[in-house]
Write a protein that holds these residues in place. Sequence first.
Motif, PDB file in Angstrom:
ATOM      1  N   GLU A   1       0.831  -1.205   0.000  1.00  0.00           N
ATOM      2  CA  GLU A   1       0.000   0.000   0.000  1.00  0.00           C
ATOM      3  C   GLU A   1       0.869   1.261   0.000  1.00  0.00           C
ATOM      4  N   VAL A   2       1.901   1.262   0.836  1.00  0.00           N
ATOM      5  CA  VAL A   2       2.794   2.420   0.922  1.00  0.00           C
ATOM      6  C   VAL A   2       3.584   2.572  -0.369  1.00  0.00           C
ATOM      7  N   GLU A   3       4.050   1.458  -0.919  1.00  0.00           N
ATOM      8  CA  GLU A   3       4.822   1.513  -2.167  1.00  0.00           C
ATOM      9  C   GLU A   3       3.992   2.083  -3.305  1.00  0.00           C
ATOM     10  N   HIS A   4       2.725   1.690  -3.363  1.00  0.00           N
ATOM     11  CA  HIS A   4       1.866   2.227  -4.419  1.00  0.00           C
ATOM     12  C   HIS A   4       1.717   3.743  -4.269  1.00  0.00           C
ATOM     13  N   ALA A   5       1.575   4.216  -3.046  1.00  0.00           N
ATOM     14  CA  ALA A   5       1.459   5.656  -2.822  1.00  0.00           C
ATOM     15  C   ALA A   5       2.740   6.386  -3.232  1.00  0.00           C
ATOM     16  N   ILE A   6       3.872   5.806  -2.940  1.00  0.00           N
ATOM     17  CA  ILE A   6       5.152   6.433  -3.293  1.00  0.00           C
ATOM     18  C   ILE A   6       5.298   6.549  -4.809  1.00  0.00           C
ATOM     19  N   LEU A   7       4.832   5.523  -5.525  1.00  0.00           N
ATOM     20  CA  LEU A   7       4.987   5.513  -6.978  1.00  0.00           C
ATOM     21  C   LEU A   7       4.143   6.573  -7.674  1.00  0.00           C
ATOM     22  N   THR A   8       3.211   7.200  -6.950  1.00  0.00           N
ATOM     23  CA  THR A   8       2.422   8.287  -7.532  1.00  0.00           C
ATOM     24  C   THR A   8       3.131   9.632  -7.423  1.00  0.00           C
TER      25      THR A   8
ATOM     26  N   GLY B   1       8.481  11.949 -10.420  1.00  0.00           N
ATOM     27  CA  GLY B   1       9.920  11.711 -10.441  1.00  0.00           C
ATOM     28  C   GLY B   1      10.342  10.373  -9.895  1.00  0.00           C
ATOM     29  N   VAL B   2       9.464   9.675  -9.178  1.00  0.00           N
ATOM     30  CA  VAL B   2       9.807   8.376  -8.591  1.00  0.00           C
ATOM     31  C   VAL B   2       9.542   7.276  -9.622  1.00  0.00           C
ATOM     32  N   THR B   3      10.525   6.418  -9.856  1.00  0.00           N
ATOM     33  CA  THR B   3      10.386   5.333 -10.829  1.00  0.00           C
ATOM     34  C   THR B   3      10.304   3.950 -10.193  1.00  0.00           C
ATOM     35  N   GLY B   4      10.710   3.830  -8.955  1.00  0.00           N
ATOM     36  CA  GLY B   4      10.659   2.543  -8.269  1.00  0.00           C
ATOM     37  C   GLY B   4      10.620   2.753  -6.772  1.00  0.00           C
ATOM     38  N   ALA B   5      10.008   1.826  -6.045  1.00  0.00           N
ATOM     39  CA  ALA B   5       9.884   1.997  -4.597  1.00  0.00           C
ATOM     40  C   ALA B   5       9.849   0.655  -3.887  1.00  0.00           C
ATOM     41  N   ALA B   6      10.467   0.631  -2.726  1.00  0.00           N
ATOM     42  CA  ALA B   6      10.402  -0.525  -1.833  1.00  0.00           C
ATOM     43  C   ALA B   6      10.321  -0.007  -0.405  1.00  0.00           C
ATOM     44  N   VAL B   7       9.505  -0.637   0.391  1.00  0.00           N
ATOM     45  CA  VAL B   7       9.343  -0.244   1.792  1.00  0.00           C
ATOM     46  C   VAL B   7       9.702  -1.433   2.670  1.00  0.00           C
ATOM     47  N   ILE B   8      10.530  -1.190   3.662  1.00  0.00           N
ATOM     48  CA  ILE B   8      10.941  -2.232   4.600  1.00  0.00           C
ATOM     49  C   ILE B   8      10.744  -1.721   6.023  1.00  0.00           C
ATOM     50  N   GLY B   9      10.701  -2.634   6.959  1.00  0.00           N
ATOM     51  CA  GLY B   9      10.616  -2.253   8.359  1.00  0.00           C
ATOM     52  C   GLY B   9      12.000  -2.216   8.984  1.00  0.00           C
ATOM     53  N   VAL B  10      12.303  -1.113   9.671  1.00  0.00           N
ATOM     54  CA  VAL B  10      13.591  -0.985  10.359  1.00  0.00           C
ATOM     55  C   VAL B  10      13.338  -0.823  11.853  1.00  0.00           C
ATOM     56  N   PRO B  11      14.265  -1.286  12.680  1.00  0.00           N
ATOM     57  CA  PRO B  11      14.056  -1.229  14.134  1.00  0.00           C
ATOM     58  C   PRO B  11      13.877   0.195  14.647  1.00  0.00           C
ATOM     59  N   HIS B  12      13.003   0.322  15.651  1.00  0.00           N
ATOM     60  CA  HIS B  12      12.765   1.610  16.292  1.00  0.00           C
ATOM     61  C   HIS B  12      12.585   1.384  17.786  1.00  0.00           C
ATOM     62  N   GLU B  13      13.286   2.188  18.564  1.00  0.00           N
ATOM     63  CA  GLU B  13      13.296   1.966  20.006  1.00  0.00           C
ATOM     64  C   GLU B  13      11.907   2.065  20.618  1.00  0.00           C
ATOM     65  N   ARG B  14      11.096   2.984  20.124  1.00  0.00           N
ATOM     66  CA  ARG B  14       9.780   3.217  20.725  1.00  0.00           C
ATOM     67  C   ARG B  14       8.687   2.370  20.092  1.00  0.00           C
ATOM     68  N   TRP B  15       8.684   2.300  18.782  1.00  0.00           N
ATOM     69  CA  TRP B  15       7.574   1.674  18.076  1.00  0.00           C
ATOM     70  C   TRP B  15       7.855   0.225  17.681  1.00  0.00           C
TER      71      TRP B  15
ATOM     72  N   VAL C   1       7.597  13.417   2.601  1.00  0.00           N
ATOM     73  CA  VAL C   1       6.681  13.090   3.703  1.00  0.00           C
ATOM     74  C   VAL C   1       5.356  13.811   3.520  1.00  0.00           C
ATOM     75  N   GLU C   2       5.415  15.054   3.107  1.00  0.00           N
ATOM     76  CA  GLU C   2       4.195  15.833   2.908  1.00  0.00           C
ATOM     77  C   GLU C   2       3.305  15.208   1.824  1.00  0.00           C
ATOM     78  N   GLN C   3       3.929  14.777   0.735  1.00  0.00           N
ATOM     79  CA  GLN C   3       3.163  14.167  -0.349  1.00  0.00           C
ATOM     80  C   GLN C   3       2.442  12.906   0.117  1.00  0.00           C
ATOM     81  N   LEU C   4       3.138  12.071   0.881  1.00  0.00           N
ATOM     82  CA  LEU C   4       2.538  10.820   1.338  1.00  0.00           C
ATOM     83  C   LEU C   4       1.479  11.056   2.412  1.00  0.00           C
ATOM     84  N   SER C   5       1.685  12.078   3.215  1.00  0.00           N
ATOM     85  CA  SER C   5       0.756  12.347   4.319  1.00  0.00           C
ATOM     86  C   SER C   5      -0.632  12.729   3.827  1.00  0.00           C
ATOM     87  N   SER C   6      -0.715  13.120   2.554  1.00  0.00           N
ATOM     88  CA  SER C   6      -2.021  13.487   2.020  1.00  0.00           C
ATOM     89  C   SER C   6      -2.855  12.266   1.647  1.00  0.00           C
ATOM     90  N   THR C   7      -2.223  11.099   1.539  1.00  0.00           N
ATOM     91  CA  THR C   7      -2.954   9.894   1.131  1.00  0.00           C
ATOM     92  C   THR C   7      -2.851   8.746   2.123  1.00  0.00           C
TER      93      THR C   7
END
Length: 508
Positions: free
Chosen positions: A415-422, A425-439, A461-467
């Motif tokens: 879902e996130v990758e599809h949003a990024i591809l919109t 200028g973006v031609t490819g996207a991959a989303v992975i989970g990285v460790p976070h102390e709080r979350w 971030v602003e572009q993605l936050s709209s969708t």
Amino acid sequence: MNQFRPGATMPSGIGTWVRNRRTKSARQPAILFSGEVQTYDALSDRIDRLASGLSSQGIAKGDRVAYLGSNHPSLIETMLASALLGAVFVPLNTRLTEIEISYQLEHSSARMLILSPEHRATGEAAAKTAGVRDVVPLAEEYERLLHNGRAPAPVEVDLHDPAVIIYTSGTTGHPKGAVLTHGNLTWNALNVIVDYDVTSKTRALMISPLFHAAALGMGALPTLLKGGLLLLEERFDPSQALRAIEEHRVTSLSGVPTTFQLLMEDPTWDATDLSSLQSLTCGGSAVPSRVRDEYERRGLQFSSGYGLTESSPGVTCLPSQYSSTHGQSSGLAHFFTEVRIGESAHDAAGEIEVRGPNVFSGYWQDPIATSSAFTDDGWLRTGDVGIIDEAGFLTIVGRSKDMIISGGENIYCAEVEHAILTIPGVTGAAVIGVPHERWGEVPHALVTLEPGARLDRDWFVEQLSSTLARYKVPRTVDVLEDLPRTATGKVRKHVLLAQVLNGQAPNL
């Protein structure tokens, strides 16, 4: 229960397809490769003689015959000659290392390896480690197998007998060998013929590797069954592919989104005559809107689909007439296949499950994995998450194993990758989970950009936050020259994760 049992004079396996087609289409072109045409008459003769040569080397029903090489007529010949004998064809991914190839040869207990010149050193070393009895390089030794061969005596092949073992991409752990039977491949071919209107006039350009289930099951086998023409390309080159489309009046082309993107970005794109194209099939993921728009500008529409090796591989298809109204959907179940959504915790999303005669018989020498691949009532568990609407259209939400749990919230990467591809200028996207102390973990994005494009993190971030909901938006992003992919076009996320954790990617 089907009472027909194929006898010695009427084998029913895929190996008979070209032999039977020969009587109907002897002078019709079957394969075009490197400027040379093989008619169905010539192809059938070579398959028969190769089957005889393999038999003279001791290959018999149930033996595994492996092949290592790029797209080439010999791959088709080896697969169908093996099938005539009731042997099992094992196509190997040419991008694998010697160790990976050796594992698959040993795991499948391959008795013979046929390999192309460019992979000879790697293949011979892997075969030696795996204890393969016979190694047959192209082209001299291979041609000697055919030299004195004659049409072999028919071998009884049941539709439930194994025809092909295709190893999964193995992005985590050792790959598993999916066993596809003669019946699986037959029913999948029928699905393709019905749903994609394959005819004897089809001229299919094969630019995706035939060692993968998609090109083999969705392109090569259905086209041969109907008596069409396969135009084989050893590897994908956008300029060469566009030349072939124009010169040979190609009617059918398939690939992943990246394939079609590279074609439209080639300098010869606008000057190429694409009027012969009737079918564009895209798999792997949804076609980005900007790619779809560009092809529609040229008067072309996509048929997309969803599948996996274990289903030979077709599960659903989206006919081109629905591309504008259901463009993000993977379409409807194939004609002879059923799709359902398993139990889900909330909403309508759940694991996609499949049933039909194209669904595989299990994993080679792995009864535990085979058992866990099916539900108690016999449906294949795909590991993918989706939603089916009231009209039957399937939408992929993500992989059940490709999910990030951040602060107790589930984030589906697709879902996130599809949003990024919109984002422009973006031609490819991959989303992975990285460790976070709080979350626990948070989403991290890796993207590729059009030449000359730049990306500002705050604007991103602003572009993605709209969708997207705030917790789904990646707060960190890396810009890469390219995303590492498997031969099927899937992003190798374990490689990206290792690079990020080791600080090898340029973070914005």
